[in-house]
Structure formats: C-alpha cells, structure tokens
Motif scaffolding. Structure first.
Motif, mmCIF file in Angstrom:
data_model
loop_
_atom_site.group_PDB
_atom_site.id
_atom_site.type_symbol
_atom_site.label_atom_id
_atom_site.label_comp_id
_atom_site.label_asym_id
_atom_site.label_seq_id
_atom_site.Cartn_x
_atom_site.Cartn_y
_atom_site.Cartn_z
ATOM 1 N N LEU A 38 5.260 -3.929 -3.437
ATOM 2 C CA LEU A 38 4.173 -3.193 -4.076
ATOM 3 C C LEU A 38 4.033 -1.694 -3.375
ATOM 4 C CD1 LEU A 38 0.815 -5.582 -4.038
ATOM 5 C CD2 LEU A 38 2.377 -4.634 -5.990
ATOM 6 N N ASP A 39 3.544 -0.623 -4.214
ATOM 7 C CA ASP A 39 3.603 0.859 -3.736
ATOM 8 C C ASP A 39 2.338 0.637 -2.828
ATOM 9 O OD1 ASP A 39 1.042 2.168 -5.428
ATOM 10 O OD2 ASP A 39 1.904 0.424 -6.320
ATOM 11 N N VAL A 40 2.312 2.015 -1.982
ATOM 12 C CA VAL A 40 1.187 2.088 -1.077
ATOM 13 C C VAL A 40 -0.236 2.369 -1.542
ATOM 14 C CG1 VAL A 40 0.368 3.902 0.879
ATOM 15 C CG2 VAL A 40 2.888 3.490 0.665
ATOM 16 N N TYR A 41 -0.284 2.987 -2.651
ATOM 17 C CA TYR A 41 -1.584 2.996 -3.054
ATOM 18 C C TYR A 41 -2.295 1.829 -3.676
ATOM 19 C CZ TYR A 41 -0.789 7.909 -2.805
ATOM 20 O OH TYR A 41 -0.542 9.233 -2.481
ATOM 21 N N LEU A 91 -3.944 5.035 4.282
ATOM 22 C CA LEU A 91 -2.977 5.850 3.448
ATOM 23 C C LEU A 91 -1.731 6.382 4.425
ATOM 24 C CD1 LEU A 91 -1.611 7.064 0.782
ATOM 25 C CD2 LEU A 91 -3.343 8.877 1.255
ATOM 26 N N PHE A 92 -1.996 7.050 5.390
ATOM 27 C CA PHE A 92 -0.985 7.478 6.331
ATOM 28 C C PHE A 92 -0.218 6.419 6.970
ATOM 29 C CE2 PHE A 92 -3.757 11.719 6.714
ATOM 30 C CZ PHE A 92 -3.158 12.265 5.789
ATOM 31 N N PHE A 93 -1.083 5.343 7.408
ATOM 32 C CA PHE A 93 -0.250 4.413 8.283
ATOM 33 C C PHE A 93 0.739 3.829 7.305
ATOM 34 C CE2 PHE A 93 0.433 0.321 9.897
ATOM 35 C CZ PHE A 93 0.654 0.441 11.284
ATOM 36 N N LEU A 94 0.496 3.391 6.235
ATOM 37 C CA LEU A 94 1.321 2.792 5.295
ATOM 38 C C LEU A 94 2.593 3.642 4.780
ATOM 39 C CD1 LEU A 94 -0.390 0.400 2.537
ATOM 40 C CD2 LEU A 94 1.392 -0.232 4.165
ATOM 41 N N GLN A 95 2.260 4.804 4.634
ATOM 42 C CA GLN A 95 3.202 5.694 4.242
ATOM 43 C C GLN A 95 4.334 6.160 5.463
ATOM 44 O OE1 GLN A 95 1.218 9.260 2.813
ATOM 45 N NE2 GLN A 95 1.566 8.857 0.882
#
Length: 307
Positions: A38-41, A91-95
């Motif tokens: 899956l993507d981050v968002y 968001l930042f942690f996953l990216q």
C-alpha cells in the motif's frame, strides 16, 4: 491559561506508557511490511479512520462523546497543533521509513521523546533531581553506543537514505508538538475524547489522497499487518494519552525512549522466523552495552521522584 497538572498516580502512568512503548516498538516492522502493498497515504488514512470509528463506538456506548458546549471552550490553536502535529508525524514517519529501515527510523524518531521531555520541563514546569539528570546522560550515552552502526550508515548513506532520515526528523518535531498540546487539552476533555477528535480530523485530512479500493486487493499477510497497525494506533495512543493524565510528560518520554530496543528485538525475531520478509539487521557487542545503558538511564529518569 492554566497549565495541566498530572494526577500523581505514577504507577498507572508507568504502566500505560509501558503499553505504548511496547506497541510503538514493534510498529515499524508491521509498517515496513504493509508498505510493500500500500502507499503511504492509504495506510495513514486507514489507521486514522479505523481508530476513529472503533473509539467512537466505544464512547457512544459509554455516552462519553465530547459535548459541543465543551468543544467551544477549547482554544482553536491548541486543537489545531494537536491535529496537525499527529497528522504530519504519521505522514513523515511513513515516508521516511519507506526510504530507510525500521531500526533507523525508530532511532531518529526518538528525538521526539527528547523534545517532549524538554517541553515538559520548560512548559509544564516539571523538575528533574540530580539522579534523573545523570540518568538522562546515561541514556544519551547508551543511545550513542547502541546506534553506532546506524550513525555510520547515515554518514555513508545514499541520498535517498539521508532524505528519508531528514523527513523522520520533521516527524519527530511534529510529534513533540502534538504530545505537549495533547497534555494541555486534558484540562478540557478526557484522553479518549481528545484522541477521537484528532483521529476523525486526521482521517478527513487524508481522505482526498487515500485509495480505499486498494484494500480489496490485499493478500492475507498484508491485510493482517494493516489491521495490526490500525489496532496499534488505537491502543498505543489511548495508553499514551491516558498516561499523560497521571504522570509528568518528562517521565513518560523517558519510558518511550525504550522503543528502539524493542524494534531491534522485533526485527531479529521476524528475520529469524520469516527470513525473506524484511532485510536482517545486526547488533554488535557494543550495541548490547548501549542497550543496557539505555534501559538503566530510562529507569532512572522514569522512577525518580520530583524534588
């Protein structure tokens, strides 16, 4: 504006923060696996919407949904800091995790609990005794030894790895802002009510970027890790938010500093049980010494009483 004061029930605060640190320690492994499908968002959106719905059902059955009259008394800037702080942290942690590794991500994100502890001292006028300051020094030394190899990796890393690490630093800053705002909001609402509002607001923020249709194509493994991450969000943040009701932010942050050790142990266990699931990571004898120092420093800070 009056500042929030903890209840003083440090045993309950310690227990709740221990639950949070355990769940957050193993979370990066689950997220790393879920990012394969899956993507981050979409992952961030699902975690928030799941927690919002489940916690909302719980509060509704207990008739504890936040009344509108109370919401009007909350400073808008304070709830905005809490919502945006947690949203950008996710968001930042996953990216960053997508471009680095679970252990490296968990190392860097520890900047968040350091900032939270300093914020507790500066904003909420919490105090450390001399043994706690010594414990903080031991903890910092332990981290330096424990993550010696990771620091070397950062020096010689690729540009993507360095960019990912920088993004996680931003996530640490936004999480510290969220956590301090969360503590102050406890003057107006219960911890569960605050988290329900934050979950719903964050889910709304990420809805335009999510791709819910991708959830239908997940296999059993990735669906399981996604649900684990969602339950992790609900339970860990509930425990963390409630711990701030009973214990000082500076001491809660000391317990949360143990998360990287749990991440390393979880990575070792996963690579042993399922060798090809995630890339293996190795710990040297110097790292083990650092781990012992981290535990000793955290315990010294967490269990030391206020002067």
């Amino acid at each position: 504006m009056a500042l929030h004061h903890s209840s003083g029930n440090w045993r309950l605060g310690l227990g709740l923060s221990s639950v949070a640190v355990f769940l957050w320690g193993i979370l990066p492994v689950g997220l790393a696996v879920t990012l394969q499908a899956l993507d981050v968002y979409t992952i961030v959106w699902f975690r928030f919407i799941f927690a919002f719905v489940v916690l909302g059902i719980y509060l509704a059955t207990k008739r504890q949904l936040p009344p509108i009259i109370k919401l009007r008394t909350i400073p808008g800037w304070l709830i905005a800091i809490a919502i945006l702080g947690l949203a950008f942290n996710y968001l930042f942690f996953l990216q960053g995790l997508q471009q680095t590794s679970p252990s490296n991500a968990e190392v860097i994100i520890q900047l968040a609990v350091v900032l939270m502890g300093l914020g507790g001292l500066a904003i909420f006028k919490e105090r450390y005794r001399l043994p706690q300051w010594i414990g903080l020094g031991v903890l910092i030394l332990g981290f330096s030894l424990f993550f010696h190899e990771q620091i070397q990796v950062l020096v010689n890393a690729s540009q993507d790895y360095l960019i990912g690490s920088g993004i996680i630093v931003l996530g640490a800053i936004t999480w510290a802002a969220y956590s301090l705002a969360q503590k102050q909001l406890l003057q107006k609402l219960s911890s569960f009510q605050i988290m329900w509002l934050i979950y719903g607001s964050c889910a709304l923020l990420f809805s335009p970027f999510a791709k819910p249709q991708l959830l239908l194509s997940l296999d059993t493994l990735h669906l399981g890790t996604l649900l684990f991450c969602a339950f992790n969000t609900l339970i860990a943040y509930g425990a963390f938010a409630e711990s701030l009701e009973h214990w000082e932010a500076s001491k809660v942050s000391a317990v949360l500093a143990l998360a990287p050790i749990l991440t390393i142990l979880a990575m070792e266990l996963v690579t042993w049980l399922v060798p090809n699931l995630v890339p293996p990571e190795h710990i040297t004898q110097l790292g083990i010494v650092g781990a012992v120092l981290v535990v000793a420093g955290s315990v010294s800070i967490a269990l030391g009483k206020q002067s």
